[in-house]
Design a protein around this motif. Structure first.
Motif, mmCIF file in Angstrom:
data_model
loop_
_atom_site.group_PDB
_atom_site.id
_atom_site.type_symbol
_atom_site.label_atom_id
_atom_site.label_comp_id
_atom_site.label_asym_id
_atom_site.label_seq_id
_atom_site.Cartn_x
_atom_site.Cartn_y
_atom_site.Cartn_z
ATOM 1 N N LEU A 8 0.974 -1.162 0.060
ATOM 2 C CA LEU A 8 -0.243 -0.002 -0.052
ATOM 3 C C LEU A 8 0.879 1.158 -0.066
ATOM 4 O O LEU A 8 2.122 1.140 0.358
ATOM 5 N N ALA A 68 -2.184 5.358 2.732
ATOM 6 C CA ALA A 68 -3.097 4.324 2.863
ATOM 7 C C ALA A 68 -2.649 3.202 4.167
ATOM 8 O O ALA A 68 -3.320 2.787 4.923
ATOM 9 N N SER A 69 -1.196 2.926 4.255
ATOM 10 C CA SER A 69 -0.543 2.319 5.404
ATOM 11 C C SER A 69 -1.200 2.855 6.684
ATOM 12 O O SER A 69 -1.425 2.348 7.738
ATOM 13 N N TRP A 99 -5.015 2.684 7.724
ATOM 14 C CA TRP A 99 -5.454 1.424 8.147
ATOM 15 C C TRP A 99 -4.698 1.081 9.696
ATOM 16 O O TRP A 99 -5.293 0.608 10.369
ATOM 17 N N ALA A 114 -3.898 -6.011 -1.879
ATOM 18 C CA ALA A 114 -4.414 -4.612 -1.039
ATOM 19 C C ALA A 114 -5.051 -4.814 0.120
ATOM 20 O O ALA A 114 -4.891 -4.194 1.193
ATOM 21 N N ALA A 146 -2.809 -6.743 2.909
ATOM 22 C CA ALA A 146 -2.057 -5.441 3.185
ATOM 23 C C ALA A 146 -2.971 -4.455 4.435
ATOM 24 O O ALA A 146 -2.407 -4.186 5.492
ATOM 25 N N SER A 147 -4.078 -4.307 3.956
ATOM 26 C CA SER A 147 -4.530 -3.652 4.794
ATOM 27 C C SER A 147 -5.186 -4.309 6.201
ATOM 28 O O SER A 147 -5.192 -3.716 7.234
#
Length: 239
Positions: A67, A71-72, A75, A185, A188-189
């Motif tokens: 990400l 976004a990282s 989350w 994705a 990763a989230s």
């Protein structure tokens, strides 16, 4: 061997640590009392170290690879806030299962990520399974003690319940394996969400419980828990 059977076996190995931790907590009290207190706090601290190693060595690094930074961070923060919300709600309810809920809140997302990571062919899947197992033992230990202290349930009934909970890990791993294999994705989230929640849990709940005045085994237990993660990362993760 089909891959789904392999992930089922790996996840089952991590899940069996839940009833193992509960069984350790159900053992007869240790004498003298100071030894029992130090051992219990050391087990809790070991779990904190294992949780931190999972965040630092697997969940955050792998999550941030999939990400962008914004976004990282989002989350990660959301995970911390959601665990805070769950903690606040459980405190208001004064439930006997707050430790159990906290364990499930990080166990199930990690198990889903485990299945998805295994499907992608990454060698970090085995490392993640090892870290899940390491953290489940002290978390289940703590959850068992809380339930035993606040309810009238028999030891055998609690152990049966914890054994059933251990089966949720393989189920979540299979869901991740089949449903999230092409959704990097999302995986990763999930990893970053779990990381934020775990970090909240460690400093809100585990670290305060681990401390004992004029006793040094609990902090050394935290070091040992993180060390196990480091060794696993070096052997399995190829560091």
């Amino acid at each position: 061997m089909p891959e789904w059977i392999a992930v089922l076996l790996i996840a089952a190995g991590a899940g069996v640590s839940v009833p193992v931790g509960a069984a350790l907590a159900s053992a007869e009290r240790i004498r003298p009392d100071w030894l029992e207190a130090e051992l219990r706090h050391s087990i809790i601290a070991f779990g904190g170290g294992a949780l931190l190693s999972a965040v630092a060595l697997v969940l955050v690094p792998n999550g941030m690879e999939g990400l962008p930074l914004s976004a990282s961070a989002g989350w990660f923060v959301l995970g911390g806030l959601c665990f805070f919300g769950l903690d606040w709600w459980l405190a208001r309810k004064a439930t006997s299962a707050s430790q159990l809920a906290a364990m499930l809140a990080d166990f199930l997302p990690e198990a889903m990520a485990l299945g998805a990571v295994f499907a992608s062919g990454s060698n970090t899947a085995v490392l993640l399974a090892v870290l899940i197992a390491l953290q489940n033992v002290p978390e289940a230990f703590n959850a068992y003690r809380e339930i035993e202290a606040k309810t009238h349930a028999t030891s055998s009934r609690i152990l049966v319940a914890f054994s059933a909970i251990g089966l949720l890990g393989p189920a979540a791993a299979l869901a991740g394996f089949f449903l999230l294999v092409d959704a990097q994705a999302i995986v990763a989230s999930i990893m970053l969400f779990a990381s934020g929640g775990i970090l909240y849990l460690v400093f809100q709940d585990i670290a305060p419980q681990a401390r004992l005045e004029r006793h040094w085994a609990p902090p050394l237990g935290a070091v040992a828990g993180f060390l196990m993660g480091m060794i696993g990362h070096g052997i399995i993760g190829g560091a």
